[in-house]
Design an enzyme around this catalytic site. Structure first.
Site, PDB file in Angstrom:
ATOM      1  N   ARG A 147      42.125  27.880  44.530  1.00  5.48           N
ATOM      2  CA  ARG A 147      42.046  26.616  43.765  1.00  5.48           C
ATOM      3  C   ARG A 147      43.145  26.449  42.728  1.00  5.48           C
ATOM      4  NH1 ARG A 147      37.219  27.739  44.582  1.00  5.48           N
ATOM      5  NH2 ARG A 147      37.953  29.816  45.131  1.00  5.48           N
ATOM      6  N   ARG A 177      51.565  33.026  39.333  1.00  3.01           N
ATOM      7  CA  ARG A 177      50.412  33.933  39.278  1.00  3.01           C
ATOM      8  C   ARG A 177      50.873  35.283  39.796  1.00  3.01           C
ATOM      9  NH1 ARG A 177      44.308  33.329  41.405  1.00  3.01           N
ATOM     10  NH2 ARG A 177      44.282  32.038  39.533  1.00  3.01           N
TER      11      ARG A 177
HETATM   12  N1   CP Z   1      39.466  30.107  39.366  1.00  5.84           N
HETATM   13  C1   CP Z   1      40.555  30.567  40.031  1.00  5.84           C
HETATM   14  O1   CP Z   1      41.539  31.017  39.413  1.00  5.84           O
HETATM   15  O2   CP Z   1      40.468  30.480  41.387  1.00  5.84           O
HETATM   16  P1   CP Z   1      41.545  30.972  42.438  1.00  5.84           P
HETATM   17  O3   CP Z   1      41.679  32.466  42.267  1.00  5.84           O
HETATM   18  O4   CP Z   1      41.043  30.554  43.777  1.00  5.84           O
HETATM   19  O5   CP Z   1      42.860  30.316  42.083  1.00  5.84           O
END
Ligand code: CP
Length: 328
Positions: free
Chosen positions: A61, A111
């Site tokens: 997400r 990330r």
């Molecule tokens: N909440 C969140 O960071 O989800 P993802 O790891 O799917 O990006």
């Protein structure tokens, strides 16, 4: 924080004025996006910008919401999700990779599984001629500032008829020691009045002392318990998290009786009727799917709020919030 918003690395740099403005920009842009004319106006806001999504740790997400937030605003996107297909596999350094991204794009959203890398990229940008903003989209078990922003927006919307976040009691439950979302959300709490936090976790996965020290420094009242039933009736929000098994070197998750830190049909009748249930997702067994149809379940809306809050953040970073407001 000054009116200039550039790198987004550490939630501690956010003040109340900026948080309120980001919530207002989020409301304004999502209202505009409801009509074809408004959506076209949104797409023209940042059509001259390009973004790099450098996600070398798993994400659904955060990646998709940033990607779609960019597209809502007309921002072109490039991505690397696997360093094995970038020139890092040939030995290119992290710093050189970042500098290369900055040659082509106007913002880097990243990330990484390592803590501190987003901060290192921001420091590098501050030294080079083509300085572009870095957005931390999750750094190891450390921080997840944009998740905390969308959590704040979700809480504000949930409590819109009840004075907003000020004065509320928020329980955070699960793997608090290794969950970066709750760490970042705790940092933002200094911006609100009369907040009470309740940490619900097994002692082995309790909130770390650095966060507790921060809360004490900012006079934020908190308590800790391993008994969910003790708090269900009195909380305004229950923020549930999963076991962070990706950091499970000593199999800590396997030693936890998850039934004690879960919400399902047995807990729902005891929960404050006005409370909201949140979760950063993805979930494990800690939220029974039966909860999804309870009106207090807010996590699917929370997920969608993320796209709009991330769009608001990009609008603020590129300084086009007045152009947005002029479209109303
Ligand atoms: N909440 C969140 O960071 O989800 P993802 O790891 O799917 O990006």
């Amino acid at each position: 924080m000054s009116s200039e918003v550039f790198h987004i690395i550490d939630p501690r740099t956010f003040n109340r004025e900026l948080l309120d403005e980001l919530c207002e920009i989020t409301d304004t842009s999502r209202a505009l996006g409801k009509t074809p004319e408004g959506a076209a106006a949104l797409r023209s806001l940042l059509a001259d910008k390009r973004a790099m999504l450098y996600f070398t740790q798993a994400s659904t997400r955060t990646f998709l919401s940033f990607n779609n937030a960019c597209h809502l605003l007309g921002i072109g996107t490039s991505e690397i999700r696997d360093p094995a297909i970038s020139s890092e596999v040939k030995g290119e350094s992290f710093d050189d990779s970042m500098r290369t991204f900055s040659s082509y794009v106007d913002v880097i959203i990243m990330r990484t599984p390592e803590r501190g890398l987003a901060g290192r990229a921001a420091a590098l940008m501050d030294l080079i001629p083509r300085r572009v903003p870095i957005i931390n989209a999750g750094s190891g078990p450390d921080q997840h500032p944009t998740q905390a922003l969308l959590d704040i927006y979700t809480l504000e919307r949930s409590f819109a008829g009840r004075g907003g976040i000020d004065g509320k009691t928020i329980a955070m439950m699960g793997d608090l020691r290794r969950g970066r979302t709750v760490r970042s959300l705790c940092y933002l709490m200094k911006n609100y009045h009369d907040i009470r936090l309740v940490f619900v976790s097994p002692p082995s996965l309790a909130m770390r002392n650095d966060i507790k020290k921060h809360l004490v420094q900012h006079n934020i009242v908190f308590s800790e318990t391993a008994v969910l039933d003790d708090v269900l009736g009195s909380v305004d929000a229950l923020y549930v998290t999963r076991m962070q098994s990706e950091w499970d070197e000593e199999e800590e998750s396997l030693k936890v009786d998850l039934d004690d830190f879960s919400i399902g049909p047995n807990q729902l009748p005891k929960l404050n009727p006005d409370a909201v249930i949140m979760h950063p997702l993805p979930r494990g067994p800690e939220i029974d799917p039966v909860v999804d149809s309870d009106p207090r379940a807010m996590y699917w809306r929370q997920e969608r709020n993320g796209m709009w809050m991330r769009a608001a953040l990009l609008i603020k970073i590129f300084g086009v919030e007045e152009q947005l407001r002029n479209q109303r």
